[in-house]
Design a protein around this motif. Structure first.
Motif, short mmCIF file in Angstrom:
data_model
loop_
_atom_site.label_atom_id
_atom_site.label_comp_id
_atom_site.label_asym_id
_atom_site.label_seq_id
_atom_site.Cartn_x
_atom_site.Cartn_y
_atom_site.Cartn_z
N ARG A 157 2.13 -0.58 15.90
CA ARG A 157 0.76 -0.81 16.36
C ARG A 157 0.00 -1.65 15.37
O ARG A 157 0.19 -1.54 14.17
CB ARG A 157 0.01 0.53 16.48
CG ARG A 157 0.34 1.26 17.70
CD ARG A 157 -0.75 2.27 17.95
NE ARG A 157 -0.46 2.88 19.22
CZ ARG A 157 -1.05 3.93 19.68
NH1 ARG A 157 -1.99 4.51 18.99
NH2 ARG A 157 -0.72 4.42 20.84
N LEU A 158 -0.91 -2.44 15.91
CA LEU A 158 -1.87 -3.14 15.07
C LEU A 158 -2.96 -2.17 14.69
O LEU A 158 -3.26 -1.24 15.44
CB LEU A 158 -2.51 -4.29 15.84
CG LEU A 158 -1.66 -5.48 16.21
CD1 LEU A 158 -2.48 -6.47 17.02
CD2 LEU A 158 -1.10 -6.14 14.97
N SER A 159 -3.60 -2.41 13.58
CA SER A 159 -4.77 -1.61 13.23
C SER A 159 -5.89 -1.93 14.22
O SER A 159 -5.87 -2.98 14.88
CB SER A 159 -5.23 -1.93 11.81
OG SER A 159 -5.79 -3.23 11.76
N LYS A 160 -6.85 -1.04 14.33
CA LYS A 160 -7.99 -1.29 15.20
C LYS A 160 -8.71 -2.57 14.79
O LYS A 160 -9.15 -3.34 15.63
CB LYS A 160 -8.96 -0.11 15.16
CG LYS A 160 -8.73 0.90 16.24
CD LYS A 160 -9.99 1.74 16.39
CE LYS A 160 -9.84 2.86 17.35
NZ LYS A 160 -9.51 2.54 18.69
N ASP B 161 -6.86 -5.57 16.03
CA ASP B 161 -7.07 -5.66 17.47
C ASP B 161 -8.46 -6.21 17.76
O ASP B 161 -8.62 -7.14 18.56
CB ASP B 161 -6.90 -4.26 18.08
CG ASP B 161 -7.03 -4.24 19.60
OD1 ASP B 161 -6.90 -5.31 20.24
OD2 ASP B 161 -7.26 -3.16 20.14
N GLU C 298 -4.61 -7.65 7.99
CA GLU C 298 -3.60 -6.70 7.53
C GLU C 298 -2.72 -7.21 6.41
O GLU C 298 -1.91 -6.46 5.89
CB GLU C 298 -2.74 -6.27 8.72
CG GLU C 298 -3.55 -5.54 9.77
CD GLU C 298 -2.68 -4.89 10.83
OE1 GLU C 298 -1.44 -5.00 10.78
OE2 GLU C 298 -3.26 -4.26 11.72
#
Length: 150
Positions: free
Chosen positions: A3-6, A9, A84
């Protein structure tokens, strides 16, 4: 699950919003209201994207933020990296000797292959692509990556 971090996103959402009218300058408040993300979060994301030279800020009465380059020249991988850092699934795919098992690991090259495939896929998609209707299928070929791995 990958998953990407919020924040990453949100950065893609914010940049995609700006890519619809790339010549326009937006205030952080306008962006926050339009994309429905809290203003402090939008400001934080825009600061990161500014440092990465994806957005530029303009001061003055009509100031705000705008894309620093054409949407066709900004890849999703650049946006993710701005929030990131380097894209990597495992520590060994980013740099050598970050793992206690690195000296005896016989699958490191395969992680590098997987990491390169993901990074290549993210480098293939631009902001201009993000504002177009989504294709039904996106073919990704891994051929050609193997030769560059070891």
């Amino acid at each position: 699950m990958l998953r990407l971090s919020k924040l990453a996103d949100y950065a893609i959402v914010i940049a995609s919003h700006s890519a619809r009218e790339p010549e326009r300058t937006y205030t952080a408040a306008e962006v926050a209201e339009t994309v429905n993300i809290a203003l402090p979060t939008v400001q934080k994301v825009l600061k990161h994207l500014g440092r990465a030279e994806i957005f530029r800020s303009e001061r003055g009465a009509h100031g705000g933020y705008r894309l620093a380059r054409r949407p066709e020249d900004i890849h999703i991988a650049q946006i993710i990296a701005a929030l990131e850092g380097p894209i990597g699934l495992t520590e060994c795919s980013l740099a050598e000797n970050h793992c206690q098992q690195s000296d005896d690991c016989d699958i490191r090259g395969n992680w590098t292959l997987i990491n390169r495939a993901i990074r290549t896929a993210l480098e293939t998609v631009t902001l201009a692509d993000m504002v177009k209707p989504a294709p039904r299928e996106m073919p990704i070929s891994l051929s050609g990556l193997r030769a560059n791995v070891r």
